[in-house]
Design a protein around this motif. Structure first.
Motif, PDB file in Angstrom:
ATOM      1  N   ASP A 111      74.173 -38.622 -86.418  1.00  0.00           N
ATOM      2  CA  ASP A 111      74.336 -37.786 -85.232  1.00  0.00           C
ATOM      3  C   ASP A 111      75.487 -38.308 -84.393  1.00  0.00           C
ATOM      4  N   PHE A 112      76.271 -37.391 -83.830  1.00  0.00           N
ATOM      5  CA  PHE A 112      77.449 -37.750 -83.047  1.00  0.00           C
ATOM      6  C   PHE A 112      77.500 -36.859 -81.820  1.00  0.00           C
ATOM      7  N   ARG A 113      77.601 -37.476 -80.646  1.00  0.00           N
ATOM      8  CA  ARG A 113      77.700 -36.732 -79.389  1.00  0.00           C
ATOM      9  C   ARG A 113      78.951 -37.176 -78.654  1.00  0.00           C
ATOM     10  N   ASP A 114      79.696 -36.199 -78.141  1.00  0.00           N
ATOM     11  CA  ASP A 114      80.876 -36.512 -77.348  1.00  0.00           C
ATOM     12  C   ASP A 114      81.143 -35.344 -76.402  1.00  0.00           C
ATOM     13  N   PRO A 115      80.726 -35.468 -75.141  1.00  0.00           N
ATOM     14  CA  PRO A 115      80.925 -34.376 -74.173  1.00  0.00           C
ATOM     15  C   PRO A 115      82.399 -33.983 -74.004  1.00  0.00           C
ATOM     16  N   GLN A 116      83.308 -34.941 -74.132  1.00  0.00           N
ATOM     17  CA  GLN A 116      84.738 -34.633 -74.001  1.00  0.00           C
ATOM     18  C   GLN A 116      85.190 -33.719 -75.143  1.00  0.00           C
ATOM     19  N   LEU A 117      84.744 -33.996 -76.356  1.00  0.00           N
ATOM     20  CA  LEU A 117      85.062 -33.141 -77.498  1.00  0.00           C
ATOM     21  C   LEU A 117      84.467 -31.748 -77.300  1.00  0.00           C
ATOM     22  N   ASP A 118      83.235 -31.684 -76.823  1.00  0.00           N
ATOM     23  CA  ASP A 118      82.593 -30.392 -76.572  1.00  0.00           C
ATOM     24  C   ASP A 118      83.398 -29.570 -75.574  1.00  0.00           C
ATOM     25  N   THR A 119      83.877 -30.223 -74.526  1.00  0.00           N
ATOM     26  CA  THR A 119      84.684 -29.530 -73.516  1.00  0.00           C
ATOM     27  C   THR A 119      85.982 -29.017 -74.130  1.00  0.00           C
ATOM     28  N   LEU A 120      86.633 -29.832 -74.955  1.00  0.00           N
ATOM     29  CA  LEU A 120      87.875 -29.400 -75.610  1.00  0.00           C
ATOM     30  C   LEU A 120      87.643 -28.167 -76.483  1.00  0.00           C
ATOM     31  N   ILE A 121      86.555 -28.154 -77.232  1.00  0.00           N
ATOM     32  CA  ILE A 121      86.253 -27.012 -78.100  1.00  0.00           C
ATOM     33  C   ILE A 121      85.978 -25.768 -77.261  1.00  0.00           C
TER      34      ILE A 121
END
Length: 154
Positions: A111-121
């Motif tokens: 499992d991988f979580r990254d709010p910054q990546l989510d925002t970019l997408i």
């Protein structure tokens, strides 16, 4: 890693509550299958769940495990995750927003979580859109290999 760090079984009440919240009857079969799904490490296959539950319910068939897991997916209790090569179905009891890293060497799903990546997408799709399509959620599946601890990039 199981969803219970000390690998202690969840209480029957906890399991019943989860099934009830998902709109499913708390049958004995569903209870042992859900318990196994929550306790098995990683993202188990139906076969791995079946191997664990037959100790408690020897007459439980693999087909019943598949049907129960499919009903859990339909009810939002679990998600279906393809393996790195896509050949077998694995199940993830964590339905929160996250991504998966697939190690081709170990067949592990991390499992991988990254709010910054989510925002970019989210910003990318807001800016570019998809003609005739409205995304509701997303999950990345990244295939690669785990690096040995001395090869980890700092």
């Amino acid at each position: 890693m199981s969803h219970f760090p000390d690998h202690s079984p969840p209480s029957a009440g906890h399991l019943r509550d989860r099934l009830a919240q998902a709109g499913l009857r708390a049958t004995r079969q569903r209870l042992v299958i859900l318990e196994s799904l929550l306790l098995l490490p990683g993202h188990p296959t139906a076969e791995q769940v079946h191997r664990r539950v037959v100790g408690q319910e020897p007459s439980l068939s693999l087909g019943t495990v598949y049907k129960a897991l499919d009903s859990f997916v339909a009810a939002g209790l679990t998600r279906r995750v393809a393996s790195a090569e896509g050949s077998c179905r694995r199940y993830d009891a964590d339905c929160s927003a996250h991504h998966h890293l697939f190690c081709t060497d170990t067949q592990e799903i991390i499992d991988f979580r990254d709010p910054q990546l989510d925002t970019l997408i989210q910003e990318f799709f807001a800016a570019h859109g998809l003609q005739g399509f409205q995304p509701q959620s997303f999950s990345l599946h990244i295939i690669g290999n785990k690096l040995a601890s001395d090869e980890t990039i700092k």
